[in-house]
Scaffold this active site. Sequence first.
Site, PDB file in Angstrom:
ATOM      1  N   LYS A 235      44.269  26.324  28.862  1.00 19.95           N
ATOM      2  CA  LYS A 235      45.385  24.917  28.716  1.00 19.95           C
ATOM      3  C   LYS A 235      44.636  23.463  29.508  1.00 19.95           C
ATOM      4  O   LYS A 235      45.618  23.035  29.059  1.00 19.95           O
ATOM      5  CB  LYS A 235      46.577  25.578  28.667  1.00 19.95           C
ATOM      6  CG  LYS A 235      47.121  26.258  30.720  1.00 19.95           C
ATOM      7  CD  LYS A 235      48.142  26.864  29.994  1.00 19.95           C
ATOM      8  CE  LYS A 235      48.657  27.438  31.696  1.00 19.95           C
ATOM      9  NZ  LYS A 235      47.874  28.350  31.977  1.00 19.95           N
TER      10      LYS A 235
ATOM     11  N   ARG B 281      57.534  28.761  33.871  1.00 16.99           N
ATOM     12  CA  ARG B 281      56.179  29.890  33.654  1.00 16.99           C
ATOM     13  C   ARG B 281      57.559  31.592  33.857  1.00 16.99           C
ATOM     14  O   ARG B 281      56.873  32.167  33.308  1.00 16.99           O
ATOM     15  CB  ARG B 281      55.747  30.217  35.245  1.00 16.99           C
ATOM     16  CG  ARG B 281      54.189  29.224  35.686  1.00 16.99           C
ATOM     17  CD  ARG B 281      53.971  30.081  36.708  1.00 16.99           C
ATOM     18  NE  ARG B 281      52.721  28.693  37.758  1.00 16.99           N
ATOM     19  CZ  ARG B 281      51.264  29.062  37.118  1.00 16.99           C
ATOM     20  NH1 ARG B 281      51.081  29.777  36.149  1.00 16.99           N
ATOM     21  NH2 ARG B 281      50.887  27.947  37.401  1.00 16.99           N
TER      22      ARG B 281
ATOM     23  N   ARG C 248      32.249  33.951  35.332  1.00 16.01           N
ATOM     24  CA  ARG C 248      31.751  33.242  35.957  1.00 16.01           C
ATOM     25  C   ARG C 248      31.443  33.125  36.604  1.00 16.01           C
ATOM     26  O   ARG C 248      31.574  34.023  37.711  1.00 16.01           O
ATOM     27  CB  ARG C 248      33.054  32.537  36.384  1.00 16.01           C
ATOM     28  CG  ARG C 248      34.353  32.082  34.728  1.00 16.01           C
ATOM     29  CD  ARG C 248      35.456  31.629  35.440  1.00 16.01           C
ATOM     30  NE  ARG C 248      36.494  30.520  34.811  1.00 16.01           N
ATOM     31  CZ  ARG C 248      37.636  30.264  34.901  1.00 16.01           C
ATOM     32  NH1 ARG C 248      37.942  30.722  36.196  1.00 16.01           N
ATOM     33  NH2 ARG C 248      38.561  29.789  33.960  1.00 16.01           N
TER      34      ARG C 248
ATOM     35  N   ARG D  90      33.812  35.068  42.006  1.00  9.82           N
ATOM     36  CA  ARG D  90      34.578  34.968  43.543  1.00  9.82           C
ATOM     37  C   ARG D  90      36.049  36.158  42.666  1.00  9.82           C
ATOM     38  O   ARG D  90      35.952  36.620  41.614  1.00  9.82           O
ATOM     39  CB  ARG D  90      35.747  33.793  42.560  1.00  9.82           C
ATOM     40  CG  ARG D  90      35.177  32.278  42.569  1.00  9.82           C
ATOM     41  CD  ARG D  90      36.074  31.370  42.782  1.00  9.82           C
ATOM     42  NE  ARG D  90      35.160  29.807  42.652  1.00  9.82           N
ATOM     43  CZ  ARG D  90      35.141  29.312  43.882  1.00  9.82           C
ATOM     44  NH1 ARG D  90      35.392  30.015  45.266  1.00  9.82           N
ATOM     45  NH2 ARG D  90      34.435  28.340  43.704  1.00  9.82           N
TER      46      ARG D  90
ATOM     47  N   ARG E 167      46.814  40.222  36.818  1.00  9.35           N
ATOM     48  CA  ARG E 167      47.350  38.165  36.202  1.00  9.35           C
ATOM     49  C   ARG E 167      47.243  37.821  34.565  1.00  9.35           C
ATOM     50  O   ARG E 167      49.256  37.508  34.499  1.00  9.35           O
ATOM     51  CB  ARG E 167      46.036  37.314  36.613  1.00  9.35           C
ATOM     52  CG  ARG E 167      45.853  37.006  37.648  1.00  9.35           C
ATOM     53  CD  ARG E 167      44.180  36.150  38.041  1.00  9.35           C
ATOM     54  NE  ARG E 167      45.148  34.525  38.124  1.00  9.35           N
ATOM     55  CZ  ARG E 167      44.278  33.254  37.703  1.00  9.35           C
ATOM     56  NH1 ARG E 167      43.363  33.824  37.741  1.00  9.35           N
ATOM     57  NH2 ARG E 167      44.637  32.219  37.605  1.00  9.35           N
TER      58      ARG E 167
END
Length: 214
Positions: free
Chosen positions: A13, A88, A127, A160, A171
């Site tokens: 987003k 949020r 990633r 990471r 999350r």
Amino acid sequence: MKIVMLGAPGAGKGTQAKMIAAKYGIPHISTGDIFRANLKEGTELGMKAKEYMDKGLLVPDSLTLELIMDRFKNDDCANGYVLDGFPRTIPQAEALTEALKANNDDLDYAIDVDVPDENIVRRMSGRRACLSCGATYHIVYNAPKTEGKCDACGSELVQREDDKPETVLNRLSVYHAQTQPLIDYYKGFDKLKSVDGTQDMNKVFEDIVKILEN
């Protein structure tokens, strides 16, 4: 054109928000940017936020909203904005709706970049980052020429902590509990528009443009 971006972490987003801002000449507003700008300028609101941040506390919703409403007064918001990262939660969304209404204002769209959890886990856990020069890669979509090595400086690439599958799943569970209810909230105001975020980034953007220009 006043837009709120919705979507899970890793849905893309933020990228879409930047593309919308660039195409329509309106600012991409994220809470992080607002905090940094106010801290840098030493504004009264910035100093209030700093008191919380220095103690490792979250900035209260009321102060975050005050900073956002203050940002909307800037000349570059005359034709609208893309709000990314706020609200949020339902209480934040309700407070934003009320604050806008008090100024005889309202949002035009809440755009949800919809991506299933399994796609997000695959996307984010692939990633890899170079801690030496900051370059980023993806083992499937943007692999380095030599596995595990940075193309730019030859340093080791790392995954990471934020991108580890267990962290991503954590999350996502927070997102589903706190943020996903916003989809029903904005649907109730007939503001919600959803796009398929599993597509190529440019195709997602095309779909958003169709919504905005319909």
